[in-house]
Design a protein around this motif. Structure first.
Motif, PDB file in Angstrom:
ATOM      1  N   CYS A   1       1.524   4.782  -2.617  1.00  0.00           N
ATOM      2  CA  CYS A   1       1.320   4.806  -1.283  1.00  0.00           C
ATOM      3  C   CYS A   1       0.085   5.178  -0.837  1.00  0.00           C
ATOM      4  O   CYS A   1      -0.476   6.156  -1.600  1.00  0.00           O
ATOM      5  CB  CYS A   1       2.533   5.505  -0.451  1.00  0.00           C
ATOM      6  SG  CYS A   1       4.057   4.907  -0.659  1.00  0.00           S
ATOM      7  N   ASN A   2      -0.221   4.687   0.464  1.00  0.00           N
ATOM      8  CA  ASN A   2      -1.947   5.099   0.936  1.00  0.00           C
ATOM      9  C   ASN A   2      -1.550   6.425   1.513  1.00  0.00           C
ATOM     10  O   ASN A   2      -0.529   6.763   2.175  1.00  0.00           O
ATOM     11  CB  ASN A   2      -2.262   4.147   1.681  1.00  0.00           C
ATOM     12  CG  ASN A   2      -2.667   2.894   0.908  1.00  0.00           C
ATOM     13  OD1 ASN A   2      -3.274   2.802  -0.015  1.00  0.00           O
ATOM     14  ND2 ASN A   2      -2.425   1.608   1.415  1.00  0.00           N
TER      15      ASN A   2
ATOM     16  N   ASN B   1       1.980   0.029   3.647  1.00  0.00           N
ATOM     17  CA  ASN B   1       1.004   1.234   3.347  1.00  0.00           C
ATOM     18  C   ASN B   1       1.206   1.409   1.715  1.00  0.00           C
ATOM     19  O   ASN B   1       0.957   2.313   1.187  1.00  0.00           O
ATOM     20  CB  ASN B   1       1.618   2.624   4.074  1.00  0.00           C
ATOM     21  CG  ASN B   1       1.550   2.575   5.467  1.00  0.00           C
ATOM     22  OD1 ASN B   1       0.563   2.110   5.988  1.00  0.00           O
ATOM     23  ND2 ASN B   1       2.411   3.123   6.113  1.00  0.00           N
TER      24      ASN B   1
ATOM     25  N   LYS C   1       0.326   0.634  -2.027  1.00  0.00           N
ATOM     26  CA  LYS C   1      -0.733   0.252  -2.987  1.00  0.00           C
ATOM     27  C   LYS C   1      -0.478   0.061  -4.459  1.00  0.00           C
ATOM     28  O   LYS C   1       0.399   0.722  -4.941  1.00  0.00           O
ATOM     29  CB  LYS C   1      -2.043   1.219  -2.841  1.00  0.00           C
ATOM     30  CG  LYS C   1      -1.614   2.565  -3.518  1.00  0.00           C
ATOM     31  CD  LYS C   1      -2.935   3.630  -3.531  1.00  0.00           C
ATOM     32  CE  LYS C   1      -2.470   5.046  -4.092  1.00  0.00           C
ATOM     33  NZ  LYS C   1      -3.586   5.935  -4.007  1.00  0.00           N
TER      34      LYS C   1
END
Length: 626
Positions: free
Chosen positions: A544-545, A530, A532
């Motif tokens: 984080c996504n 998760n 990015k």
């Protein structure tokens, strides 16, 4: 004609002012160097003419020619002179002419028309050098302002020697040098302008008015920035006591004969009178005084230019009302100027004009008396030559100490930058883009540079180096550096040896360019589930996504949702882990460290006092104990 009569008249005025003195007129000189033939090689003095365009701050070399006919240069030349060529790039030629028969200006004008680059006038008798001046009846000569070649007067003996060398078919080569014609002691030029308010004295007055208009912008620029200190002055004379009551003295003087000026039209029956000129001279001097006290001495140039345009004698506006209007338009207080001027009818000294009379008399051997109007005095040395913006600008620029000239003196319109071609043959470092060449008005100098406060050492010609300091502090070692988003990056990696390498997060040669690396594309630096990646200049940022919180220390994403069991489970595991570590640390402290410290303290105390559970300690004393 020598042009001496006008000086004689003014010298008489000065003698009236200081009856016990003699006229101390200083002849301004420059050097003439003969380089060929060998028998004449050496340096000689020559006098600068008071017309034409002397090359202040510069030099001029050329071949000398002496005409077979028209040797005094009083007539137009035909084909008598074959050495002079008007083709571009040809060697400059100096015309040697005999003194006498005609005006100095006529000789110079004829020499200029035949293509000569300078004229050397040989004195016709053994005597001290004099200043070649404009003729008294200059209004009959319309070419005076068009003379652009430099005129110099040489001694009788040097003239005879040059002629003999030329008669023997020797090549006579001469160098005229004006680099030291004006002193240049420091980084500020001080100059005086001796002038008057009279505009009815013919072409000379017209030239003066035109000069003020064209020169004022340059003068004000230098004055505002503190490069120069300018002072205007005015010549006056006074009537002997036995003539004070005469009609002529009354019409030419104020303060009962103390301060006088000639009648503007030289005709006592018409027009304005000499005393009108004196009053307006006084007003201009007081304008400067008030403007200087207000911190704006440069306003004097505006006042004189505007007064000349709006309040001329020719238009019959040479009045106090017109002058007051000009003063008000420039924002100065008319009352203060009137108070400075005082009463011109009172039988008493005027402080301002008395100071002007004293300033006219130069200290012996320094500046000399000012006897020619108008006159510029630059760094306490009288300027000689055409009163025109360009030659005066060059003269003022030559008065600055080398390497301290303002940028305007080094512009292409004023002089040639000798550092542009091969760094003026001085030391240079192409990698760090450094040079020891410094352009000055009088030519280039080779002087090791100062870079970011660090002074390089060496001869300036073949060698310059920084002292033993970290290399990256001097011009960043010639390496790339840049600042962006409050971040500074440099490719200089070694303090003492040459080396340029792009810093982490960049790629390139390290000298001219370093480009940002996109770590997110090339290295996959954020690898957690998760996660990015966001690229930044010289670095990157992980996130984080979705609705997840990035924990940098653990390189993991944590849910922000309170209902997420996995997220809270991870959080509780972290909290319980911290608590467990704390309990273990406390237990260790209490049972191990504390017990050890108690035993140590008891052992120390037992040495100084008996404890409750120990018996009496026997002490034995020796014979030496008290």
């Amino acid at each position: 004609m020598r042009g001496d009569n006008l000086r004689l008249v003014i010298c008489i005025w000065i003698l009236f002012i200081h009856r016990s003195c003699f006229c101390n007129f200083v002849v301004e000189k420059n050097s003439l160097k003969v380089t060929s033939p060998e028998s004449l090689r050496g340096t000689y003095e020559c006098a600068i003419g008071n017309f034409g365009v002397p090359r202040y701050g510069g030099r001029l070399s050329g071949l000398v020619t002496y005409p077979k006919t028209n040797q005094n240069s009083c007539k137009n030349f035909t084909d008598d002179i074959h050495l002079i060529s008007k083709k571009p790039g040809s060697i400059p030629v100096f015309l040697l002419a005999d003194r006498g028969e005609c005006y100095f200006t006529t000789k110079a004008w004829n020499a200029q028309n035949t293509g000569a680059s300078a004229i050397l006038v040989a004195d016709d008798r053994p005597e001290h050098l004099i200043t070649m001046d404009l003729p008294e009846k200059e209004e009959t000569l319309d070419y005076l302002q068009n003379i652009t070649i430099p005129p110099v007067l040489i001694t009788h003996s040097l003239g005879v020697s040059l002629k003999k060398a030329l008669e023997s078919n020797n090549l006579v080569f001469v160098n005229l040098d004006w680099t030291e014609a004006l002193p240049h002691p420091d980084d500020r030029v001080e100059y005086e302008f001796w002038t008057n308010s009279n505009d009815e004295c013919g072409p000379k007055c017209d030239t003066q008015i035109d000069f003020v208009k064209s020169f004022k912008g340059f003068a004000q620029l230098l004055e505002r920035k503190g490069y120069t200190r300018f002072t205007p002055h005015y010549i006056t004379w006074f009537c002997p006591e036995e003539y004070v009551s005469s009609t002529k003295c009354k019409s030419q003087c104020i303060n009962h004969g103390r301060y006088c000026a000639p009648d503007p039209e030289q005709d006592f029956s018409k027009g304005y009178e000499g005393k009108d000129v004196v009053v307006h001279n006084l007003r201009q001097a007081c304008f400067y005084k008030v403007a200087n006290e207000s911190g704006k001495p440069w306003l004097w140039w505006d006042y004189v230019a505007d007064f000349g345009a709006r309040c001329s004698m020719k238009e019959h506006n040479f009045t106090k009302n017109c002058a007051d209007d000009v003063i008000k338009s420039l924002g100065l207080d008319v009352k203060k100027i009137d108070e400075c001027m005082g009463d011109p009818e009172v039988d008493a000294e005027n402080v301002v004009l008395k100071g002007e009379q004293e300033a006219q008399i130069g200290k012996k051997g320094v500046r000399g008396d000012v006897t020619i109007l108008p006159t510029l005095v630059i760094n306490n040395r009288q300027y000689r030559g055409k009163l025109d913006k360009k030659p005066v600008v060059k003269a003022i620029c030559s008065g600055f100490r080398e390497t301290t000239e303002p940028d305007i003196c080094l512009s292409n319109a004023i002089e040639t930058n000798e550092c542009l071609h091969n760094s003026g043959e001085c030391w240079m470092d192409t990698v760090a883009n450094l040079t020891a060449c410094k352009d000055t008005f009088r030519g280039r100098v080779c002087e090791c540079p100062i870079v970011e406060g660090v002074t390089f050492v060496g001869d300036g010609y073949k060698h310059c180096e920084a002292p033993r300091v970290p290399r990256c502090q001097v011009n960043n070692g010639g390496c790339w550096k840049s600042t962006k988003d409050s971040k500074n990056y440099s490719a200089c990696i070694d303090e003492y040896t040459v080396g340029c390498k792009c810093p982490p997060g960049f790629k390139g040669d390290g000298i001219n360019n370093c480009e940002d690396i996109d770590e997110c594309k090339e290295n996959r630096v954020c690898r957690c589930p998760n996660c990015k990646c966001k690229n930044t200049w010289g670095s990157y940022e992980c996130g984080c996504n979705g609705n997840l919180l990035y924990l940098r220390e653990h390189g993991a994403c944590l849910s922000k949702d309170a209902n997420s069991g996995s997220g809270w489970g991870f959080a509780w595991s972290v909290v319980l882990g911290v608590i467990a570590i704390g309990v273990v640390a406390y237990t260790f402290y209490k049972y191990r460290v504390r017990r050890y410290m108690d035993s140590e303290i008891r052992a120390i105390m037992a040495q100084y006092m008996p404890l409750d559970n120990e018996g009496e300690v026997l002490v034995f004393r020796s014979h030496g104990d008290i």
